[in-house]
Structures are given as structure tokens and as C-alpha cells.
Write an enzyme that holds these catalytic residues in place. Sequence first.
Site, PDB file in Angstrom:
ATOM      1  N   GLU A   1      -5.821 -11.133  -1.149  1.00 54.53           N
ATOM      2  CA  GLU A   1      -6.517 -10.889   0.191  1.00 54.53           C
ATOM      3  C   GLU A   1      -8.172 -10.742  -0.471  1.00 54.53           C
ATOM      4  O   GLU A   1      -8.710  -9.871   0.070  1.00 54.53           O
ATOM      5  CB  GLU A   1      -6.299  -9.605   0.729  1.00 54.53           C
ATOM      6  CG  GLU A   1      -4.750  -9.365   0.996  1.00 54.53           C
ATOM      7  CD  GLU A   1      -4.406  -8.080   1.811  1.00 54.53           C
ATOM      8  OE1 GLU A   1      -5.196  -7.407   2.387  1.00 54.53           O
ATOM      9  OE2 GLU A   1      -3.088  -7.724   1.776  1.00 54.53           O
TER      10      GLU A   1
ATOM     11  N   GLU B   1       0.867  -1.272   0.176  1.00 52.09           N
ATOM     12  CA  GLU B   1       0.129  -0.011  -0.088  1.00 52.09           C
ATOM     13  C   GLU B   1       0.970   1.194  -0.012  1.00 52.09           C
ATOM     14  O   GLU B   1       0.353   2.117   0.839  1.00 52.09           O
ATOM     15  CB  GLU B   1      -1.082  -0.009   1.404  1.00 52.09           C
ATOM     16  CG  GLU B   1      -1.621  -1.242   1.156  1.00 52.09           C
ATOM     17  CD  GLU B   1      -2.907  -1.364   2.390  1.00 52.09           C
ATOM     18  OE1 GLU B   1      -2.726  -0.577   3.398  1.00 52.09           O
ATOM     19  OE2 GLU B   1      -3.463  -2.346   2.472  1.00 52.09           O
TER      20      GLU B   1
HETATM   21  C1  GLA Z   1      -4.851  -4.553   4.440  1.00 48.90           C
HETATM   22  C2  GLA Z   1      -3.596  -5.395   4.853  1.00 48.90           C
HETATM   23  C3  GLA Z   1      -3.789  -6.591   5.471  1.00 48.90           C
HETATM   24  C4  GLA Z   1      -4.951  -6.533   6.229  1.00 48.90           C
HETATM   25  C5  GLA Z   1      -6.232  -5.897   5.651  1.00 48.90           C
HETATM   26  C6  GLA Z   1      -7.341  -5.989   6.769  1.00 48.90           C
HETATM   27  O1  GLA Z   1      -5.437  -5.018   3.196  1.00 48.90           O
HETATM   28  O2  GLA Z   1      -2.694  -5.693   3.473  1.00 48.90           O
HETATM   29  O3  GLA Z   1      -2.714  -7.107   5.915  1.00 48.90           O
HETATM   30  O4  GLA Z   1      -4.586  -5.781   7.613  1.00 48.90           O
HETATM   31  O5  GLA Z   1      -5.724  -4.724   5.232  1.00 48.90           O
HETATM   32  O6  GLA Z   1      -7.337  -6.989   7.533  1.00 48.90           O
END
Ligand code: GLA
Length: 362
Positions: A266, A159
Site C-alpha cells: 500500500e 492489521e
Molecule cells: C489500511 C487498509 C487499506 C486502506 C487504508 C486506507 O491500510 O489496509 O485497505 O483502508 O488503510 O485507505
Amino acid sequence: MKKSADIQVFIIGICLFTVLFSSTAVRAQKTLKEAYKNYFPVGVAVAPRNLTGREAELIVKQFSSVTPENAMKMGPIHPEPDRYNWQDADAIVAFAQKNGMKVRGHTLCWHNQTPRWFFTGDDGKQVTREVLLERLRQHINDVVGRYKGRIYAWDVVNEAVPDTGSGIYRQSKFYEIIGEDYIEKAFEYAHAADRDAQLFYNDYNTESAAKREKIIQLLKKLKAKNIPVHGVGLQGHWSIDEPTASELEKSIQAFSSLGLVVQITELDVSVYPKEHERRERKSSDNGVLTPDMVTKQAAQYKMLFDIFRKYKQDLTGVTFWNVSDRSSWLDNFPVPGRKDYPLLFDQNYEPKPAFDGVVNFE
Ligand code: GLA
């Protein structure tokens, strides 16, 4: 008389056979890892509490890879300068090895969940570029080195690109103190610690045209400098109404055209419209799952996996973020206390309608 009784028995026999056979077929439904064995590993984000009992059974049965949800983030694993907390991360890696599963590491450098000590000197003041770089190097060296050969891929930087504004770099402490090259340094440190690990840049909202463009610029700069970056992680925190098929295809095509592999790192599909900022709960946030949400979620999951399979040359993994609807980070984000239902297994660990469209395909 005798004959018609025979026919009756015969018909009943056929009915019984059909019922038994079809219920066996339901019970013998494909698992995620079987359905995708010729495509890509299907993974799941876990905490140590998921690794016992029914959740552990479900994980081993359905998935071929795990990612520690929190255990390898900078804060949890390195809470103080000279102290690492290896216990949870070790337990997850050991579980994966015992069950023949792959492990994705998450995450080596992120502006969130970084302990304050990282940026602060003994005098209480902000550290210099040199000190912060050395801390980053040591951290990455220690964490990647410990699991060398057991973790096949790492989210190196997470990020680093902002959602809004025109700049391509998020104004994080790493950026402010080190400058934009903290990103390349993180990749170099990870590569030095494990030459075989595949290294990813990972981000969310990667299907928004503006953010996708910024991430492409960042990756192009890294590639032009021969920085060891091998892949892009699309976090895949999506919802029943985003992304569209064409937005997703554009992202996969754009990133793979840079010579990078793509993973969905994710994945979850919220039943609510997507919001990326935390906000207070309103009376309309009642947390009730409606039939319409169930139908839309099944259609969205089917569309997503149809596209993942279409791009199997470029896509080398899909990881779900959490195991089942019993507990997801989305129960508390973006609206604290609003129940969400974003996964393929329900609160009793049973496959949901969305599961069928994911595992059944031609
Ligand atoms: C972001 C992070 C993850 C996690 C999510 C929420 O996507 O990359 O590690 O913290 O937020 O669970």
C-alpha cells in the site's frame, strides 16, 4: 560567403537534431512496469471510477497489477448476511484480465470496515465463537472461490497486531469472540478455497522495532503450526522522513528469514510527518506543497526503490495506494481536508520529480 552560410545551416541542423532527440528521450521515458520488469510487478490500488478515461490509460501504461482499494473488503462486498455486492470487484478483475494485469485481493479479515451483522445474531446479541467462525469460513470461501485462478495473492488478515502495549493481538471483535486462532482459521479457509493463491499477513508501521517484533512472533507461531501463510505485506504508508533505510532493511530481512516472501502492498510517501491516529485540522495544516517537500520526497522514493531492488530475491511485488495526487486517502487521513501529495504522478497525471529516481537506475 556561401561557405559560412553552409556552416550556419549545418550548426542549426545539429542544434535542431539535439533538441528533437533529447525531447524524444524525455517523451520515451521508461514506465514503471518496464523499468521493473526484471524485478517485481508494480501495482496500484483502484476503484471502478479509476477505470475509464485518462486514469485508465495511465494505469494500463504504467502498472502491471491492480488491487481493489475497497471493493473486496468485508463491508462493501458482503453488506448483508445473504447478499454479496460483486459488481465493483468483478469490474476491477475484468479490467485487469482485459489488460493482462495481475490482481492482488484485499482483504479477507480485518477489524475495520466489517459490517456489524457479522458479529450480531438474530436476537441482537453478540454471536458465539462457532457462529462467527462459520460466517468467516463462508465469507472467505465465497469471495476467494469466486475469483479462484484470477487473483494470484490475497491479504488474508489485515492489521491484527496493535501499535502499542505488550500484547501481540489487537483486541478486535474477531479476537474477543473467537480467540487468537481466528488468524490461523482465516488462512486455512483461504487455502481451502484456492490452493494456488499466495496468502499474506498485511500490516502497517512494520518498521517500528516493537511492532515488527510482535509481527515476527505472530508469524513464527503460524509457521510452527504449518499454517498456510506465504508472505508478509508491508503496507508502506510511509512519509518523507520514515522509515530509514536501515529500519526497512531490518524488516525485509527479518520477515524473509522466516521463509516468507515480502511485498510492499500500500505504498505512499506522505509529505507530512507520519501520524497513525486521526486528529483535527490545525491552522498550520495549510496543505501547501513546498519545494523542500518535493526534494525530500524524491530522495525518499529513490532510497525505497534502491532497497526494493537490492532485495529482489525476497520482494515479489510493490503496490501503490491510489493512482495520482489528484486523489488519495491521505487527503482525509490523519487530518480531514488536508491535501497530501504522496504518489509518483501529480494532480494532472504527470510524473513528478520523484518518478525519475524510481525508474532511472543502473
Ligand atoms: C489500511 C487498509 C487499506 C486502506 C487504508 C486506507 O491500510 O489496509 O485497505 O483502508 O488503510 O485507505
